[in-house]
Scaffold this active site. Structure first.
Site, PDB file in Angstrom:
ATOM      1  N   HIS A   1       0.413   0.826  -8.553  1.00 19.59           N
ATOM      2  CA  HIS A   1       1.510  -0.132  -8.414  1.00 19.59           C
ATOM      3  C   HIS A   1       0.919  -1.541  -8.327  1.00 19.59           C
ATOM      4  O   HIS A   1      -0.293  -1.706  -8.192  1.00 19.59           O
ATOM      5  CB  HIS A   1       2.354   0.167  -7.170  1.00 19.59           C
ATOM      6  CG  HIS A   1       1.591   0.147  -5.890  1.00 19.59           C
ATOM      7  ND1 HIS A   1       1.309   1.276  -5.158  1.00 19.59           N
ATOM      8  CD2 HIS A   1       1.021  -0.871  -5.217  1.00 19.59           C
ATOM      9  CE1 HIS A   1       0.620   0.949  -4.090  1.00 19.59           C
ATOM     10  NE2 HIS A   1       0.417  -0.347  -4.103  1.00 19.59           N
TER      11      HIS A   1
HETATM   12  C1  T46 Z   1      -1.591  -1.032  -1.569  1.00 22.36           C
HETATM   13  C2  T46 Z   1      -2.582   0.083  -1.506  1.00 22.36           C
HETATM   14  C3  T46 Z   1      -3.996  -0.428  -1.449  1.00 22.36           C
HETATM   15  C4  T46 Z   1       4.888   1.973   5.167  1.00 22.36           C
HETATM   16  O1  T46 Z   1       5.917   2.449   5.671  1.00 22.36           O
HETATM   17  N1  T46 Z   1       4.261   0.889   5.735  1.00 22.36           N
HETATM   18  C5  T46 Z   1       3.146   0.318   5.212  1.00 22.36           C
HETATM   19  O2  T46 Z   1       2.611  -0.675   5.771  1.00 22.36           O
HETATM   20  C6  T46 Z   1       2.595   0.882   4.026  1.00 22.36           C
HETATM   21  C7  T46 Z   1       1.333   0.267   3.401  1.00 22.36           C
HETATM   22  C8  T46 Z   1       3.210   1.976   3.455  1.00 22.36           C
HETATM   23  N2  T46 Z   1       4.325   2.502   4.028  1.00 22.36           N
HETATM   24  C9  T46 Z   1       4.934   3.703   3.439  1.00 22.36           C
HETATM   25  C10 T46 Z   1       5.480   3.535   2.023  1.00 22.36           C
HETATM   26  C11 T46 Z   1       5.364   4.926   1.456  1.00 22.36           C
HETATM   27  O3  T46 Z   1       6.497   5.673   1.811  1.00 22.36           O
HETATM   28  O4  T46 Z   1       3.931   4.710   3.334  1.00 22.36           O
HETATM   29  C12 T46 Z   1       4.153   5.527   2.177  1.00 22.36           C
HETATM   30  C13 T46 Z   1       2.905   5.571   1.314  1.00 22.36           C
HETATM   31  O5  T46 Z   1       2.702   4.270   0.733  1.00 22.36           O
HETATM   32  P1  T46 Z   1       2.141   4.106  -0.756  1.00 22.36           P
HETATM   33  O6  T46 Z   1       2.546   5.244  -1.596  1.00 22.36           O
HETATM   34  O7  T46 Z   1       2.510   2.728  -1.219  1.00 22.36           O
HETATM   35  O8  T46 Z   1       0.558   4.196  -0.511  1.00 22.36           O
HETATM   36  P2  T46 Z   1      -0.600   3.802  -1.505  1.00 22.36           P
HETATM   37  O9  T46 Z   1      -1.862   4.330  -0.929  1.00 22.36           O
HETATM   38  O10 T46 Z   1      -0.285   4.182  -2.899  1.00 22.36           O
HETATM   39  O11 T46 Z   1      -0.626   2.171  -1.471  1.00 22.36           O
HETATM   40  C14 T46 Z   1      -1.026   1.492  -0.295  1.00 22.36           C
HETATM   41  C15 T46 Z   1      -0.105   0.306  -0.035  1.00 22.36           C
HETATM   42  O12 T46 Z   1       1.257   0.756   0.026  1.00 22.36           O
HETATM   43  C16 T46 Z   1      -0.212  -0.754  -1.094  1.00 22.36           C
HETATM   44  O13 T46 Z   1       0.391  -1.951  -0.627  1.00 22.36           O
HETATM   45  O14 T46 Z   1      -1.865  -2.092  -2.130  1.00 22.36           O
HETATM   46  O15 T46 Z   1      -2.356   1.008  -0.436  1.00 22.36           O
END
Ligand code: T46
Length: 139
Positions: A52
């Site tokens: 993303h």
């Molecule tokens: C990024 C990369 C490096 C929250 O509720 N609070 C938070 O602060 C974050 C970061 C995520 N979430 C929730 C959103 C999703 O439901 O946690 C779940 C997993 O997040 P996501 O699928 O976005 O995780 P990654 O590892 O793909 O991405 C993360 C960060 O979201 C993103 O900003 O740059 O790590």
């Protein structure tokens, strides 16, 4: 090359007998104020996360333990960065697509972010991302 990649040495107090301490301060070592810290752990080796972009969020990523390969795309160019030591940070500004590959078991990714969590700041679809690039969203 228009990729906003910044590799950053994290200040460290090296002590060969007692171990080392690395630190950074909001606005001092970072080009932005930090509002949120999160970390990602227990990721199976070779698993890919991310895929993303953010519209405007700025972040610094570092890997205090393990090895994580970060792929960055701006819609024209692709670059990869290996985070493989605790005192190496990677600053990523908004408008950059990122993919994170956790190469080793028990790798940990720590992220300091410029803003609170906001799902509206995410672009999770590649075609939407390319539309933003084509429309000059980040120029
Ligand atoms: C990024 C990369 C490096 C929250 O509720 N609070 C938070 O602060 C974050 C970061 C995520 N979430 C929730 C959103 C999703 O439901 O946690 C779940 C997993 O997040 P996501 O699928 O976005 O995780 P990654 O590892 O793909 O991405 C993360 C960060 O979201 C993103 O900003 O740059 O790590």
């Amino acid at each position: 090359m228009n990729l906003e990649i910044r590799l950053k040495e994290i200040r460290s107090i090296i002590n060969s007998e007692k171990g080392s301490l690395a630190f950074f301060e909001s606005n001092v070592d970072m080009p932005f104020a930090i509002k949120r810290i999160y970390y990602i752990y227990n990721v199976p080796p070779e698993e890919i996360r991310g895929s993303h972009a953010h519209k405007s969020l700025n972040q610094i990523l570092f890997c205090p333990h393990g090895e994580i390969m970060i792929t960055l795309k701006d819609g024209n160019t692709t670059e990869t960065v290996l985070l493989d030591r605790p005192n190496l940070g990677l600053i990523i500004y908004g408008g950059i697509w990122r993919e994170l590959k956790f190469l080793k078991a028990d790798s940990v990714l720590v992220v300091a972010a410029s803003d609170y969590y906001d799902e509206n700041d995410y672009i999770r679809n590649w075609d939407d991302f390319m539309n933003h690039v084509t429309l000059g969203y980040w120029k």
